[in-house]
Enzyme design. Structure first.
Site, short mmCIF file in Angstrom:
data_model
loop_
_atom_site.label_atom_id
_atom_site.label_comp_id
_atom_site.label_asym_id
_atom_site.label_seq_id
_atom_site.Cartn_x
_atom_site.Cartn_y
_atom_site.Cartn_z
CG ASP A 1 -54.94 17.35 94.30
OD1 ASP A 1 -53.74 17.07 94.08
OD2 ASP A 1 -55.82 16.49 94.46
CD GLU B 1 -43.16 17.71 93.24
OE1 GLU B 1 -42.15 17.45 93.92
OE2 GLU B 1 -44.02 16.87 92.95
CG ASN C 1 -49.16 16.79 98.87
OD1 ASN C 1 -50.16 17.46 98.67
ND2 ASN C 1 -48.40 16.32 97.89
CG ASP D 1 -39.83 20.88 91.18
OD1 ASP D 1 -40.13 19.89 90.48
OD2 ASP D 1 -39.77 20.86 92.42
#
Length: 293
Positions: A185, A211, A176, A168
């Site tokens: 991305d 994620e 982000n 993770d």
């Protein structure tokens, strides 16, 4: 006699095929060659070209099989043989003493459609099925398996004992927020390519959450831990310290069921969150043994 021999042999091969397993690629090529050569010989030996000409439509069935299971080169070779055979039969039909040129030309038009259209339609259908499979079983962003795809591949495998890893990204929301979703991305794709490179087949890699990634390796705890540590180092170098991950590792018993898989996944997920709470960029291993389950 040749027709009966071809039919009997093809039937025997089909029965063996169904009772045992799918033909190997080499055996499939041999089977195709047998049908091609035998079928062409049978067509050319028929005395009436107006009987042989429509029967050559059977070559289209072989072409559809080849385009589905074999390479384009083999399909081109088949098409050359088919066109040559039909050309010979058509020539015999229009030059025979009682030739019906109109009927022969009608047969030729239909055969052209069958020999070329049927394989092309089969190929298009195969492409559509592959596209549907890709959308159903693969994550469109990273190209890794999704959860459904992982389940499907896992169910088909004969497995020994192994280890599950939940990987993770740490503070992905911050990435982000700071750099935008396009950058996020890009980070996900970069992590996915690293996982695929570090854990090649027969290991399985999947993206199962925003994620969150899942890896299955046929290795014990010690080897899995060593490979997870190499992954941390690789990611740290590749992303220049800007992206870190937390990893949870849990053991999977031999011949595990789907329920065993996702129970182990829950345990790996739990220890992954322990690694995350400890500051991230680290690995935690679940100490529950498969025999304890």
């Amino acid at each position: 006699m040749i027709a009966y021999s071809l039919a009997a042999t093809a039937t025997v091969i089909a029965l063996v095929w169904l009772r045992r397993s799918w033909l190997s690629r080499t055996m499939s090529r041999v089977f195709v060659a047998y049908l091609e050569v035998g079928g062409v010989i049978l067509l050319l030996l028929l005395q009436d070209p107006f009987v042989a000409l429509p029967c050559s439509a059977a070559l289209g069935v072989i072409g559809s099989y080849i385009v589905t299971f074999h390479s384009p080169k083999l399909f081109v070779a088949h098409q050359v043989l088919s066109v040559t055979t039909v050309g010979i039969l058509f020539t015999e039909a229009v030059t025979s003493p009682d030739a019906d040129v109109v009927l022969a030309c009608a047969y030729l038009v239909v055969l052209t459609l069958v020999l070329f259209s049927a394989p092309i339609l089969a190929h298009m259908l195969l492409l559509l099925l592959r596209r549907d499979a890709a959308s159903a079983f693969y994550d469109p962003l990273t190209g890794l398996l999704n959860r459904r795809g992982f389940d499907s591949v896992f169910a088909e495998r004969v497995r020994g004992p192994g280890s599950l890893m939940i990987v993770d990204l740490d503070d992905f929301k911050g990435i982000n927020d700071s750099y935008g979703h396009a950058h996020g991305d890009m980070v996900l794709r970069d992590i996915a390519s690293t996982l695929y490179a570090e854990f090649p087949a027969p290991a399985l890699s999947a993206r199962i959450g925003g994620e969150e990634f899942l890896i299955l390796v046929e290795a014990d705890d010690a080897e899995a831990l060593a490979r997870a540590q190499r992954l941390l180092v690789h990611l740290d170098k590749r992303r220049a310290g800007s992206t870190t991950v937390s990893i949870g590792v849990a053991q999977l018993p031999a011949r595990a069921s789907a329920d065993d898989l996702w129970r182990a996944c829950d345990r790996a997920d739990a220890v992954m969150y322990m690694a995350k709470k400890a500051g991230g960029n680290s690995i935690h291993v679940d100490d529950t043994r498969p025999t304890d389950l």
